[in-house]
Motif scaffolding. Structure first.
Motif, short mmCIF file in Angstrom:
data_model
loop_
_atom_site.label_atom_id
_atom_site.label_comp_id
_atom_site.label_asym_id
_atom_site.label_seq_id
_atom_site.Cartn_x
_atom_site.Cartn_y
_atom_site.Cartn_z
N LYS A 31 -114.57 -33.67 10.89
CA LYS A 31 -113.81 -34.81 11.39
C LYS A 31 -114.81 -35.82 11.91
O LYS A 31 -115.72 -35.48 12.67
CB LYS A 31 -112.88 -34.36 12.52
CG LYS A 31 -112.17 -35.49 13.25
CD LYS A 31 -111.10 -36.12 12.43
CE LYS A 31 -110.31 -37.16 13.24
NZ LYS A 31 -109.28 -37.83 12.43
N VAL A 32 -114.66 -37.08 11.49
CA VAL A 32 -115.58 -38.13 11.91
C VAL A 32 -114.95 -38.99 13.00
O VAL A 32 -113.81 -39.43 12.87
CB VAL A 32 -116.00 -39.02 10.73
CG1 VAL A 32 -116.86 -40.20 11.22
CG2 VAL A 32 -116.79 -38.22 9.70
N ILE A 33 -115.71 -39.21 14.06
CA ILE A 33 -115.35 -40.15 15.12
C ILE A 33 -116.42 -41.24 15.15
O ILE A 33 -117.58 -40.96 15.45
CB ILE A 33 -115.25 -39.47 16.49
CG1 ILE A 33 -114.20 -38.37 16.48
CG2 ILE A 33 -114.95 -40.50 17.58
CD1 ILE A 33 -114.20 -37.52 17.75
N VAL A 34 -116.05 -42.45 14.81
CA VAL A 34 -116.97 -43.59 14.89
C VAL A 34 -116.71 -44.33 16.18
O VAL A 34 -115.56 -44.65 16.51
CB VAL A 34 -116.79 -44.54 13.69
CG1 VAL A 34 -117.54 -45.86 13.94
CG2 VAL A 34 -117.31 -43.90 12.40
N VAL A 35 -117.76 -44.59 16.92
CA VAL A 35 -117.66 -45.38 18.15
C VAL A 35 -118.26 -46.75 17.86
O VAL A 35 -119.47 -46.89 17.72
CB VAL A 35 -118.38 -44.71 19.33
CG1 VAL A 35 -118.21 -45.54 20.59
CG2 VAL A 35 -117.85 -43.30 19.55
N ASP A 36 -117.39 -47.74 17.72
CA ASP A 36 -117.80 -49.10 17.38
C ASP A 36 -117.96 -49.90 18.67
O ASP A 36 -116.98 -50.30 19.30
CB ASP A 36 -116.74 -49.74 16.48
CG ASP A 36 -117.10 -51.17 16.08
OD1 ASP A 36 -118.21 -51.63 16.45
OD2 ASP A 36 -116.28 -51.82 15.41
N PHE A 51 -111.81 -46.24 5.12
CA PHE A 51 -111.94 -44.87 5.65
C PHE A 51 -110.82 -44.58 6.66
O PHE A 51 -111.08 -44.38 7.86
CB PHE A 51 -113.31 -44.69 6.31
CG PHE A 51 -114.47 -44.94 5.39
CD1 PHE A 51 -114.92 -43.94 4.54
CD2 PHE A 51 -115.09 -46.18 5.33
CE1 PHE A 51 -115.98 -44.16 3.67
CE2 PHE A 51 -116.14 -46.41 4.47
CZ PHE A 51 -116.59 -45.40 3.63
N PRO A 52 -109.58 -44.55 6.19
CA PRO A 52 -108.46 -44.33 7.11
C PRO A 52 -108.49 -42.96 7.79
O PRO A 52 -107.85 -42.76 8.82
CB PRO A 52 -107.23 -44.47 6.20
CG PRO A 52 -107.75 -44.19 4.81
CD PRO A 52 -109.15 -44.71 4.79
N GLU A 53 -109.25 -42.02 7.20
CA GLU A 53 -109.33 -40.69 7.79
C GLU A 53 -110.26 -40.64 9.01
O GLU A 53 -110.27 -39.66 9.77
CB GLU A 53 -109.82 -39.68 6.75
CG GLU A 53 -111.31 -39.76 6.38
CD GLU A 53 -111.64 -40.82 5.34
OE1 GLU A 53 -112.76 -40.78 4.78
OE2 GLU A 53 -110.78 -41.69 5.07
N VAL A 54 -111.05 -41.68 9.21
CA VAL A 54 -112.01 -41.72 10.31
C VAL A 54 -111.32 -42.23 11.58
O VAL A 54 -110.59 -43.23 11.55
CB VAL A 54 -113.20 -42.64 9.96
CG1 VAL A 54 -114.08 -42.89 11.17
CG2 VAL A 54 -114.02 -42.02 8.82
N GLU A 55 -111.55 -41.56 12.68
CA GLU A 55 -111.02 -42.00 13.96
C GLU A 55 -112.03 -42.96 14.59
O GLU A 55 -113.23 -42.66 14.64
CB GLU A 55 -110.77 -40.81 14.88
CG GLU A 55 -110.00 -41.16 16.13
CD GLU A 55 -109.42 -39.95 16.83
OE1 GLU A 55 -108.70 -40.12 17.81
OE2 GLU A 55 -109.69 -38.81 16.38
N VAL A 56 -111.55 -44.11 15.06
CA VAL A 56 -112.45 -45.13 15.59
C VAL A 56 -112.13 -45.38 17.06
O VAL A 56 -110.99 -45.61 17.45
CB VAL A 56 -112.31 -46.45 14.80
CG1 VAL A 56 -113.35 -47.47 15.31
CG2 VAL A 56 -112.50 -46.21 13.30
N LEU A 57 -113.17 -45.30 17.89
CA LEU A 57 -113.08 -45.66 19.29
C LEU A 57 -113.88 -46.95 19.49
O LEU A 57 -114.85 -47.20 18.77
CB LEU A 57 -113.66 -44.55 20.17
CG LEU A 57 -113.09 -43.14 19.96
CD1 LEU A 57 -113.81 -42.16 20.89
CD2 LEU A 57 -111.60 -43.11 20.18
N PHE A 58 -113.50 -47.74 20.47
CA PHE A 58 -114.12 -49.05 20.62
C PHE A 58 -114.76 -49.23 21.99
O PHE A 58 -114.25 -48.77 23.01
CB PHE A 58 -113.07 -50.16 20.40
CG PHE A 58 -112.55 -50.23 19.00
CD1 PHE A 58 -113.25 -50.88 18.01
CD2 PHE A 58 -111.35 -49.61 18.67
CE1 PHE A 58 -112.78 -50.94 16.71
CE2 PHE A 58 -110.86 -49.66 17.38
CZ PHE A 58 -111.57 -50.32 16.40
N GLY A 59 -115.92 -49.91 21.97
CA GLY A 59 -116.59 -50.36 23.17
C GLY A 59 -116.66 -51.87 23.17
O GLY A 59 -116.29 -52.52 22.19
N ASN A 60 -117.19 -52.45 24.25
CA ASN A 60 -117.23 -53.91 24.37
C ASN A 60 -118.62 -54.49 24.13
O ASN A 60 -118.86 -55.66 24.40
CB ASN A 60 -116.72 -54.34 25.75
CG ASN A 60 -117.57 -53.77 26.89
OD1 ASN A 60 -118.61 -53.17 26.66
ND2 ASN A 60 -117.10 -53.96 28.11
#
Length: 279
Positions: A31-36, A51-60
């Motif tokens: 499972k991929v978690i990308v932190v953008d 990449f809809p299967e990738v979970e994306v978290l966001f920073g500022n």
């Protein structure tokens, strides 16, 4: 399942190729978690679309490497992850990378395990783990010592970078996350692996798990290509400076055996100051 945490800031072309290489792998149990962290080049749209299967978290934009990785790790731990891998976006993995990663989990279930790095352009081995000698302020590069026929399987090391670093849940439960307060961008991975080693966790480099990296694209390499007083200052004091004296001092005070600290500091300062000018 391995949860793979990838911190990104712009350079979406690298992120795309990294994720495509994972998608092409022989093992799909991940499972991929990308932190953008505040990308402005369309990274988020690309991830959502391709990449809809990738979970994306966001920073500022203020997280940098360490806080970004920690954000992803916390999320993975909350999801029940037993194994987490930190992976940079400016690399690609070999098709059997995860297959050969899983192969050694039953062998060393509590160890922290890194990967063999190859130059993406030449496909020649470039990095295979380090053994540090604090007393003499020297680092042995294991890849340079191993004959070709021995460059396979697991090899003990004393420190590892965060590129393709497999970490069991029990390590985080014992030592905590990466030290984002003292090492916001560089050195946090080396500090973490030294901390794990002091707490009794073994460190290995897995020569069967191969990454393809672009060493010339790192921020520090780019800084050295265009030498100037401004870039020299950034090298020594900027948060992304490869020779950051603050980070080196903190790393030394935290990880070097006390009797060797004075010499290690003086020698290290000289290497970072003179090395920028001479290399």
């Amino acid at each position: 399942m391995i949860y793979i945490v990838i911190p990104v800031f712009n350079r979406k072309h690298y992120t795309r190729e990294c994720l495509l290489s994972l998608r092409k792998g022989t093992n799909k149990d991940y499972k991929v978690i990308v932190v953008d962290d505040g990308s402005t080049d369309g990274t988020a749209d690309m991830l959502r679309r391709e990449f809809p299967e990738v979970e994306v978290l966001f920073g500022n934009g203020s997280l940098f490497w360490t806080a970004s990785v920690n954000l992803g790790i916390r999320h993975a731990l909350q999801a029940g992850a037993q194994y987490i891998m930190t992976l940079n976006n400016d690399l690609e993995v070999a098709p059997d990378f995860l297959e050969n990663t899983y192969k050694f989990i039953p062998v060393k279930p509590s160890a922290v395990i890194g990967a063999l790095e190859l130059d993406a352009l030449t496909r020649e081995p470039a990095f295979g783990g380090e053994i540090i000698d604090f007393k003499r302020n020297k680092v042995r590069y294991l890849l340079q010592e191993l004959p070709k026929d021995k460059q396979k399987g697991l090899h003990r090391v004393s420190q590892l970078p965060g590129r393709g670093l497999l970490i069991p849940r029990t390590v985080f439960e014992t030592v905590g996350l990466f030290d984002q307060d003292n090492f916001p961008h560089y050195v946090a991975d080396y500090d973490f692996t030294h901390t794990a080693l002091r707490h009794g966790f073994e460190l290995y480099c897995n020569y069967d798990a191969k990454l393809y990296t672009y060493p010339e694209e790192s921020g520090e390499r780019q800084n050295r290509k265009s030498k100037s007083v401004r870039n020299f200052y950034k090298h020594l004091f900027d948060i992304k400076g490869g020779g950051n004296l603050r980070d080196f001092t903190r790393f030394t005070l935290k990880n070097c055996p006390r009797p060797y600290i004075p010499y290690y500091l003086v020698n290290g300062y000289a290497r970072r100051i003179l090395g920028y000018v001479l290399k």
